[in-house]
Structures are given as structure tokens and as C-alpha cells.
Write a protein that holds these residues in place. Sequence first.
Motif, PDB file in Angstrom:
ATOM      1  N   LEU A  72      71.767   7.260  53.736  1.00 18.46           N
ATOM      2  CA  LEU A  72      71.741   5.806  54.092  1.00 18.46           C
ATOM      3  C   LEU A  72      70.131   5.196  53.854  1.00 18.46           C
ATOM      4  CD1 LEU A  72      73.834   5.464  57.235  1.00 18.46           C
ATOM      5  CD2 LEU A  72      74.799   4.763  54.655  1.00 18.46           C
ATOM      6  N   HIS A  73      69.276   5.966  53.458  1.00 19.01           N
ATOM      7  CA  HIS A  73      67.883   5.236  53.275  1.00 19.01           C
ATOM      8  C   HIS A  73      68.094   4.590  52.034  1.00 19.01           C
ATOM      9  CE1 HIS A  73      66.658   8.586  50.301  1.00 19.01           C
ATOM     10  NE2 HIS A  73      65.749   7.702  49.850  1.00 19.01           N
ATOM     11  N   SER A  74      67.205   3.768  51.774  1.00 21.98           N
ATOM     12  CA  SER A  74      67.229   2.843  50.664  1.00 21.98           C
ATOM     13  C   SER A  74      65.938   2.895  49.918  1.00 21.98           C
ATOM     14  CB  SER A  74      67.653   1.406  51.159  1.00 21.98           C
ATOM     15  OG  SER A  74      67.627   0.509  50.041  1.00 21.98           O
ATOM     16  N   GLU A  75      65.969   2.614  48.717  1.00 29.76           N
ATOM     17  CA  GLU A  75      64.435   2.381  47.793  1.00 29.76           C
ATOM     18  C   GLU A  75      64.816   1.256  47.000  1.00 29.76           C
ATOM     19  OE1 GLU A  75      63.460   7.175  47.522  1.00 29.76           O
ATOM     20  OE2 GLU A  75      63.942   6.081  45.731  1.00 29.76           O
ATOM     21  N   LEU A  76      63.655   0.523  47.155  1.00 33.20           N
ATOM     22  CA  LEU A  76      63.515  -0.654  46.086  1.00 33.20           C
ATOM     23  C   LEU A  76      62.543  -0.343  45.153  1.00 33.20           C
ATOM     24  CD1 LEU A  76      64.237  -3.913  45.877  1.00 33.20           C
ATOM     25  CD2 LEU A  76      62.254  -4.296  47.363  1.00 33.20           C
ATOM     26  N   ASN A  77      62.995  -0.408  44.131  1.00 29.42           N
ATOM     27  CA  ASN A  77      61.980  -0.174  42.610  1.00 29.42           C
ATOM     28  C   ASN A  77      61.743  -1.397  41.928  1.00 29.42           C
ATOM     29  OD1 ASN A  77      62.635   2.880  42.815  1.00 29.42           O
ATOM     30  ND2 ASN A  77      64.519   2.221  42.409  1.00 29.42           N
ATOM     31  N   LEU A  78      60.208  -1.737  41.892  1.00 31.78           N
ATOM     32  CA  LEU A  78      59.878  -2.624  41.231  1.00 31.78           C
ATOM     33  C   LEU A  78      59.042  -2.391  39.864  1.00 31.78           C
ATOM     34  CD1 LEU A  78      58.122  -4.231  44.445  1.00 31.78           C
ATOM     35  CD2 LEU A  78      60.475  -4.453  43.692  1.00 31.78           C
ATOM     36  N   SER A  79      59.459  -2.790  38.836  1.00 31.69           N
ATOM     37  CA  SER A  79      58.757  -2.600  37.695  1.00 31.69           C
ATOM     38  C   SER A  79      58.223  -3.542  36.865  1.00 31.69           C
ATOM     39  CB  SER A  79      59.875  -1.602  36.633  1.00 31.69           C
ATOM     40  OG  SER A  79      60.959  -2.622  36.364  1.00 31.69           O
ATOM     41  N   SER A  80      57.274  -3.434  35.849  1.00 32.36           N
ATOM     42  CA  SER A  80      56.689  -4.233  35.017  1.00 32.36           C
ATOM     43  C   SER A  80      56.061  -5.246  35.992  1.00 32.36           C
ATOM     44  CB  SER A  80      57.572  -4.877  34.079  1.00 32.36           C
ATOM     45  OG  SER A  80      58.226  -3.972  33.470  1.00 32.36           O
ATOM     46  N   LEU A  81      55.271  -4.741  37.052  1.00 34.08           N
ATOM     47  CA  LEU A  81      54.699  -5.582  38.040  1.00 34.08           C
ATOM     48  C   LEU A  81      53.654  -6.770  37.440  1.00 34.08           C
ATOM     49  CD1 LEU A  81      54.209  -3.024  40.791  1.00 34.08           C
ATOM     50  CD2 LEU A  81      55.550  -4.736  40.904  1.00 34.08           C
ATOM     51  N   GLU A  82      54.082  -7.830  38.011  1.00 36.96           N
ATOM     52  CA  GLU A  82      53.063  -8.944  37.642  1.00 36.96           C
ATOM     53  C   GLU A  82      52.354  -9.481  38.912  1.00 36.96           C
ATOM     54  OE1 GLU A  82      55.827 -12.231  36.313  1.00 36.96           O
ATOM     55  OE2 GLU A  82      56.660 -10.635  34.641  1.00 36.96           O
ATOM     56  N   LEU A  83      51.311 -10.102  38.770  1.00 38.36           N
ATOM     57  CA  LEU A  83      50.421 -10.748  39.847  1.00 38.36           C
ATOM     58  C   LEU A  83      51.425 -11.433  41.039  1.00 38.36           C
ATOM     59  CD1 LEU A  83      47.381 -12.210  38.221  1.00 38.36           C
ATOM     60  CD2 LEU A  83      47.654  -9.940  38.923  1.00 38.36           C
ATOM     61  N   GLY A  84      52.458 -12.219  40.307  1.00 41.98           N
ATOM     62  CA  GLY A  84      53.089 -13.114  41.218  1.00 41.98           C
ATOM     63  C   GLY A  84      54.151 -12.028  42.147  1.00 41.98           C
ATOM     64  N   ASP A  85      54.244 -10.790  41.806  1.00 46.27           N
ATOM     65  CA  ASP A  85      55.052  -9.725  42.812  1.00 46.27           C
ATOM     66  C   ASP A  85      54.413  -9.448  44.056  1.00 46.27           C
ATOM     67  OD1 ASP A  85      56.248  -8.271  39.657  1.00 46.27           O
ATOM     68  OD2 ASP A  85      57.128 -10.123  40.719  1.00 46.27           O
ATOM     69  N   SER A  86      53.164  -9.887  44.162  1.00 46.98           N
ATOM     70  CA  SER A  86      52.383  -9.428  45.248  1.00 46.98           C
ATOM     71  C   SER A  86      53.142 -10.261  46.660  1.00 46.98           C
ATOM     72  CB  SER A  86      50.870  -9.958  45.325  1.00 46.98           C
ATOM     73  OG  SER A  86      50.326  -9.125  43.970  1.00 46.98           O
ATOM     74  N   ALA A  87      53.440  -9.354  47.406  1.00 53.04           N
ATOM     75  CA  ALA A  87      54.088  -9.967  48.649  1.00 53.04           C
ATOM     76  C   ALA A  87      54.211  -8.910  49.692  1.00 53.04           C
ATOM     77  CB  ALA A  87      55.382 -10.698  48.325  1.00 53.04           C
ATOM     78  N   LEU A  88      54.847  -9.428  50.779  1.00 57.23           N
ATOM     79  CA  LEU A  88      55.282  -8.370  51.865  1.00 57.23           C
ATOM     80  C   LEU A  88      56.888  -8.164  51.646  1.00 57.23           C
ATOM     81  CD1 LEU A  88      54.425  -6.750  54.443  1.00 57.23           C
ATOM     82  CD2 LEU A  88      54.814  -9.112  55.806  1.00 57.23           C
ATOM     83  N   TYR A  89      57.129  -6.878  51.581  1.00 61.60           N
ATOM     84  CA  TYR A  89      58.436  -6.552  51.302  1.00 61.60           C
ATOM     85  C   TYR A  89      59.041  -5.955  52.500  1.00 61.60           C
ATOM     86  CZ  TYR A  89      57.770  -7.718  46.502  1.00 61.60           C
ATOM     87  OH  TYR A  89      57.461  -8.508  45.118  1.00 61.60           O
ATOM     88  N   PHE A  90      60.179  -6.533  53.216  1.00 63.86           N
ATOM     89  CA  PHE A  90      60.782  -6.050  54.332  1.00 63.86           C
ATOM     90  C   PHE A  90      62.091  -5.345  53.999  1.00 63.86           C
ATOM     91  CE2 PHE A  90      58.250  -7.458  57.809  1.00 63.86           C
ATOM     92  CZ  PHE A  90      57.749  -8.863  57.656  1.00 63.86           C
ATOM     93  N   CYS A  91      62.319  -4.621  54.819  1.00 60.68           N
ATOM     94  CA  CYS A  91      63.537  -3.868  54.843  1.00 60.68           C
ATOM     95  C   CYS A  91      64.160  -4.099  56.034  1.00 60.68           C
ATOM     96  CB  CYS A  91      63.530  -2.431  54.682  1.00 60.68           C
ATOM     97  SG  CYS A  91      64.983  -1.304  55.098  1.00 60.68           S
ATOM     98  N   ALA A  92      65.466  -4.497  56.302  1.00 58.01           N
ATOM     99  CA  ALA A  92      66.125  -4.567  57.505  1.00 58.01           C
ATOM    100  C   ALA A  92      67.326  -3.904  57.610  1.00 58.01           C
ATOM    101  CB  ALA A  92      66.220  -6.177  57.851  1.00 58.01           C
ATOM    102  N   SER A  93      67.637  -3.537  58.866  1.00 55.87           N
ATOM    103  CA  SER A  93      69.198  -2.916  58.777  1.00 55.87           C
ATOM    104  C   SER A  93      69.868  -3.457  59.923  1.00 55.87           C
ATOM    105  CB  SER A  93      69.048  -1.328  59.230  1.00 55.87           C
ATOM    106  OG  SER A  93      68.600  -1.010  60.314  1.00 55.87           O
ATOM    107  N   SER A  94      71.055  -3.258  59.902  1.00 48.66           N
ATOM    108  CA  SER A  94      72.144  -3.745  60.854  1.00 48.66           C
ATOM    109  C   SER A  94      73.413  -2.725  60.929  1.00 48.66           C
ATOM    110  CB  SER A  94      72.910  -5.168  60.639  1.00 48.66           C
ATOM    111  OG  SER A  94      73.658  -5.316  59.516  1.00 48.66           O
ATOM    112  N   ALA A  95      74.172  -2.618  62.117  1.00 47.24           N
ATOM    113  CA  ALA A  95      75.103  -1.738  62.122  1.00 47.24           C
ATOM    114  C   ALA A  95      76.336  -1.763  61.013  1.00 47.24           C
ATOM    115  CB  ALA A  95      75.911  -1.740  63.408  1.00 47.24           C
ATOM    116  N   THR A  96      76.631  -2.926  60.991  1.00 47.96           N
ATOM    117  CA  THR A  96      77.919  -3.143  59.884  1.00 47.96           C
ATOM    118  C   THR A  96      77.235  -4.190  58.821  1.00 47.96           C
ATOM    119  OG1 THR A  96      78.646  -5.311  61.352  1.00 47.96           O
ATOM    120  CG2 THR A  96      79.506  -2.862  61.858  1.00 47.96           C
ATOM    121  N   ARG A  97      78.368  -5.025  58.351  1.00 47.73           N
ATOM    122  CA  ARG A  97      77.782  -5.719  57.401  1.00 47.73           C
ATOM    123  C   ARG A  97      76.848  -6.962  57.680  1.00 47.73           C
ATOM    124  NH1 ARG A  97      83.379  -6.293  53.540  1.00 47.73           N
ATOM    125  NH2 ARG A  97      83.915  -3.997  53.451  1.00 47.73           N
ATOM    126  N   GLY A  98      76.928  -7.212  59.057  1.00 49.43           N
ATOM    127  CA  GLY A  98      76.011  -8.372  59.121  1.00 49.43           C
ATOM    128  C   GLY A  98      76.681  -9.514  60.064  1.00 49.43           C
TER     129      GLY A  98
END
Lengths: 114, 117
Positions: A72-98
Motif C-alpha cells: 500500500l505504499h505509493s510512489e510518485l515519479n516525476l521525470s524530465s523535470l522543469e523549473l515549474g515543477d518546483s512545489a510541495l508535494y503532499f501525499c494523503a491517505s484515507s481508509a476507503t475511497r474517501g
Amino acid sequence: DSGVTQTPKHLITATGQRVTLRCSPRSGDLSVYWYQQSLDQGLQFLIQYYNGEERAKGNILERFSAQQFPDLHSELNLSSLELGDSALYFCASSATRGNNEKLFFGSGTQLSVL
Amino acid sequence: AQKITQTQPGMFVQEKEAVTLDCTYDTSDPSYGLFWYKQPSSGEMIFLIYQGSYDQQNATEGRYSLNFQKARKSANLVISASQLGDSAMYFCAMRESTQGGSEKLVFGKGTKLTVNP
């Protein structure tokens, strides 16, 4: 402590590179959401996984991809990075579909693309 | 179209006083949920309070209460007895259905609250 773990906390890389952000949801939570927070766009929903399957897609670029593994762990892959991709990336979880459930957020990964 | 509107980019309040942060929303779904999150300068997103569209009473969680006016489509957050530690960004969010049968949260732009001593 929300129980959601994100690594790394900070990431500095160069344009054109590829990075992987990792998220461990709260124990027992099946849904994982990824959000991007930038000054100009605010908090933007990227993608959601539920029990290993993609459930919803938001404003996620084709250069970005994600997956949720059997543990159940997750990974976010970001490729061919651009300056505009600079940001804070959050992961969130919930028990079901939300359904009316609050999302528990990790502390985020601050990505700086130089 | 913007689903969540927070019209106050910044708000100031004196310590120990109450403050109201505004939030209006737009949806055609009869069933929806509204959330408030706090983001201190350290960056984490902290859940504060939830209001369901069918809830008869306004939600309360300690010093936080939600002034829910369904006809006006507003869900304002009221913080009573403000503390210095309440200084943070506050985000209003609404649950929105997705095509996959799941749901996601859509966030407003946020309000920066500063509590003065």
C-alpha cells in the motif's frame, strides 16, 4: 503526527532529471492521494490510488506517474523535470475511497528544480 | 469554474478574540462534504473540522466551529479564543465525486491568519 510518512522531506535537483517521491499511508488506509502545492496554482489534486488500483486522475502531467504497491505504499515519479515543477508535494491517505472521510496528510516533500 | 472560494487572502486577529474565515462553495450534488485544514509554517496539513451536507447541526471541534449556511452555500470557520499558535494558512475544501466512482478534495486558495499578541 498524522501517521502518513513521506520521504524525502526535501529534494533538490536539476532540470531534465527524474525523481521519485515515496509515501507510506496510515496503517490500514487503502486510499492514497497525491497533491501538488505551488504558490500560483494552490493545492492541486494529481492522482488517487485505492488498494493498488488507480481510481481518479486530476491535473497530473504526462511526465508524472504514480503507483501503489501491494504493501500500500505509493510512489510518485516525476521525470524530465522543469523549473515549474518546483512545489510541495503532499501525499494523503484515507481508509476507503474517501466518502466523507477526512484525508490525513503527510508533511510533504519540498521539491526544488534548479 | 472555481468550486471553493476563500475571499480573504489574509486576516488579523488579537489573541483571545474570535475570528471567522469565509468559505463559499459551488456544487450541484445534493450530497457533499466540507472540510477545513490548517497549514502552519512548517508545512504539514492538519485536519480541523468536517461538515456533511445532510448534517442538521453545525460541526464543532474544540475551539473550532463551522457556520454552515446551506442556502447561501457557505461554510465559514469560526475560531474562538485565538492563540498565537493559530497563526497559519487555513484551507477550505469540498469533497467532489470523480468519474471512477471515487472522490477527491478540492481546495480553496487559502486564508493566511495572523494572531497578534
